[in-house]
Design an enzyme around this catalytic site. Structure first.
Site, short mmCIF file in Angstrom:
data_model
loop_
_atom_site.label_atom_id
_atom_site.label_comp_id
_atom_site.label_asym_id
_atom_site.label_seq_id
_atom_site.Cartn_x
_atom_site.Cartn_y
_atom_site.Cartn_z
CB ILE A 1 32.50 32.01 -2.46
CG1 ILE A 1 33.07 30.67 -2.00
CG2 ILE A 1 32.59 33.04 -1.35
CD1 ILE A 1 34.54 30.70 -1.67
CB ALA B 1 28.71 22.09 -7.42
CB SER B 2 24.80 19.11 -8.75
OG SER B 2 26.00 18.37 -8.89
CG LEU B 3 27.01 16.23 -5.83
CD1 LEU B 3 28.10 15.17 -5.83
CD2 LEU B 3 25.63 15.57 -5.83
N GLY B 4 27.04 20.24 -3.39
CA GLY B 4 27.40 21.04 -2.22
C GLY B 4 27.66 22.49 -2.59
CD GLN B 5 24.58 25.71 -0.86
OE1 GLN B 5 23.99 25.38 -1.89
NE2 GLN B 5 24.00 26.47 0.08
CB VAL B 6 32.44 26.61 -1.24
CG1 VAL B 6 33.66 26.99 -0.41
CG2 VAL B 6 32.64 25.22 -1.86
CE LYS C 1 32.86 20.32 -2.17
NZ LYS C 1 33.90 19.61 -2.99
CG ASP D 1 35.52 17.57 -11.93
OD1 ASP D 1 35.45 17.72 -13.17
OD2 ASP D 1 34.65 17.97 -11.14
#
Length: 569
Positions: free
Chosen positions: A138, A141-146, A159, A294
């Protein structure tokens, strides 16, 4: 490698990282070379000789756009660097800040076939662990995805850290560490400290973002801070299904905070919404000392009833009690147009060199404040504040520590969110309301304290028995017009009696004051315990006052003549 151990992140393979670092070093240097040459020619047109060049605003904007595209091409680590730089007006000029503020991750999601092994290695087979699991992310990002899933009948968000991302980040960090000394040698003297601190900040924050166990701890801590606030929601982390690489948490739906049309469709008052957003962050920073660092629109949502939802606590800021107190003083000083206190607070926080020219700094701050006085200090807009400070901070001899740098980052990003929802939002009005509320809450306690201080002063004066007009004699002593010799005739029994009265009297007054303060704050149990102790102390005080004293006999010998004789000797 120790940084990963401290952050709870598995260290990457050394050989692969080393080889990747060499390749990345060449790519990075080649990518930034045009910008480096352009800036060098600004100083000397022909690099080694020639006059300096004038740089127009249009040229700065073209260079900023080139920097934006370069960071995007270099990938996740440098995208993160650009996002941090976009919130640091003490490092880059306003033109670069404006362009880099558009920087967002443009990293396509990794295919599920590559992500699945990460989940199953940490949590077990997906089909056995979860009731359902949607393999389409859904968000990414650059470091992970959810991803979304169903666990024990509850909808959750999962995540997952991108496969191989630690090695890529470590290789890029080595490149940054190698190039940093070269950058510092050409940086303005006043910015060398800030840029070095920025590099440390980046290493710390990106490693925290890679450690999902750390994020689960922050979700729990911040959630506890707002447990009694019904209009603020923090997703609950499921620690039994979370590891360093996988974070499973409660799924909380909401509309992005910058989706103006959806917010209007829900019938919410945008002005009230923005005000509550700022109040929540003031609570995080000043009251709790733990805040999400952030706050871009993707990490804040709003529900139909106006409840604010905060996601992604990978980057968090922590403040000690001293910094919280000084930041509160800073807010009060800005609202009161107190330039001297603003400068003092910057110095006390370590954000300004103590040897700075205070006269020059005073003139600079006064110019900034003067431009904001249109309708009075308490009613200017947050947009004006940020604009003025961004245009001036780049020239200041600032050296922002990491925790203050995160606050600058939060303030800058929040300003954009607030301006999207309400162009007329008055940030200082929110600060003033907060300061006033704090003042009203402490006013009663302060009044009680003052009354007891006055009573305590009278008590001490009565116990010691200061003679009439003694203050005039002491004033003469202060002016060196009197010499005083006192010979004690009696033994120490009288002094013991006097000391006993003073000590028990002070303890009784302190206990009475503490009891009253605790009652004022409705802490009845503690107040009752303190009151009982105060009664016991009071009995000792009465006993000391009833004890007969043989008195003191002294032979005072103070004359102006004897003083002159002593001076001659």
């Amino acid at each position: 490698m120790s940084g990963y151990s401290e952050a709870g992140v598995d260290p990457p393979s050394g050989l692969r990282v080393t080889l990747r670092s060499y390749r990345r070093f060449v790519v990075v240097v080649w990518s930034f070379l045009p910008l480096v040459l352009a800036h060098a020619r600004d100083r000397r047109r022909f690099l080694l000789f020639g006059p300096s060049r004038e740089v127009t605003e249009a040229v700065r904007r073209r260079r900023a756009e080139y920097l934006l595209e370069t960071l995007l091409d270099l990938g996740p680590t440098f995208i993160k660097i650009g996002q941090i730089l976009s919130t640091r007006p003490d490092v880059l000029p306003p033109t670069y800040i404006g362009v880099l503020s558009r920087l967002q991750d443009r990293v396509p999601p990794d295919p599920w076939e590559e992500v699945r092994p990460v989940v199953e290695n940490d949590l077990g087979p997906v089909d056995e662990t979860f009731d359902e699991f949607d393999t389409d992310p859904i968000s990414g990002a650059s470091l992970g995805q959810v991803y979304t899933a169903v666990l024990d009948g509850e909808r959750v968000a999962v995540k997952v850290r991108r496969p191989g991302i630690v090695e890529r980040v470590e290789a890029d960090l080595r490149v940054v560490q190698t190039l940093l000394p070269l950058v510092l040698t050409v940086a303005p003297p006043g910015q060398a400290f800030t840029m070095e601190n920025l590099a440390d900040e980046f290493e710390t924050t990106i490693r925290e973002e890679l450690d999902y166990e750390h994020e689960a701890e922050m979700l729990t801590a911040v959630g506890e801070n707002f447990a009694e606030e019904p209009r603020v929601t923090i997703p609950r982390a499921l620690s039994d299904y979370s590891t360093r690489r996988v974070l499973t948490m409660e799924y909380v739906d909401g509309v992005k905070i910058n989706d103006v049309d959806a917010i209007d469709a829900m019938g919410l008052d945008r002005k009230s919404l923005v005000r509550r957003l700022e109040e929540t962050y003031i609570d995080m920073i000043i009251d709790h000392g733990l805040f999400q660092a952030d706050p871009h629109p993707g990490n804040i949502a709003v529900q139909a009833d106006g409840t604010l939802v905060f996601y992604d606590f990978g980057v968090t800021g922590r403040l000690d009690a001293y910094t919280q107190e000084k930041l509160f003083d800073f807010y009060v000083a800005v609202a009161n147009d107190d330039v001297e206190t603003v400068i003092d607070t910057f110095i006390e926080l370590g954000a300004l060199d103590p040897s700075v020219d205070r006269g020059w700094m005073r003139e600079v701050f006064e110019l900034v404040f003067e431009s904001l006085r249109g309708g009075g200090v308490e009613v200017y807009e947050v947009r004006q504040i940020v604009s003025e400070f961004q245009g001036t901070l780049y020239e200041f001899p600032l050296r922002l520590p990491q925790n203050l740098a995160l606050i600058v980052r939060v303030s800058t990003v929040l300003e954009g969110v607030c301006r999207t929802l309400d162009d007329d939002f008055d940030f200082i009005a929110v600060v003033n309301d907060y300061v006033s509320a704090q003042g009203r809450r402490e006013e009663n306690v302060r009044a009680l304290r003052d009354r007891f201080e006055e009573s305590l002063s009278d008590l001490v004066s009565g116990v010691v028995g200061t003679p009439v007009r003694a203050d005039e004699v002491l004033a003469d002593v202060d002016r060196e017009r009197v010499a005083l010799d006192v010979d004690l005739v009696e033994r120490n029994e009288s002094l013991d009696t006097l000391a006993s009265r003073v000590v028990w009297g002070l303890l009784f007054a302190a206990g009475a004051l503490s009891t009253t303060v605790l009652f004022a704050f409705s802490d009845l149990l503690a107040a009752e315990v303190t009151a009982a102790g105060t009664v016991v102390v009071g009995l000792f005080f009465v006993r000391a006052m009833r004890r007969r004293s043989r008195g003191l006999s002294v032979r005072p010998q103070f004359t102006r003549q004897s003083m002159r004789q002593r001076q001659q000797e």
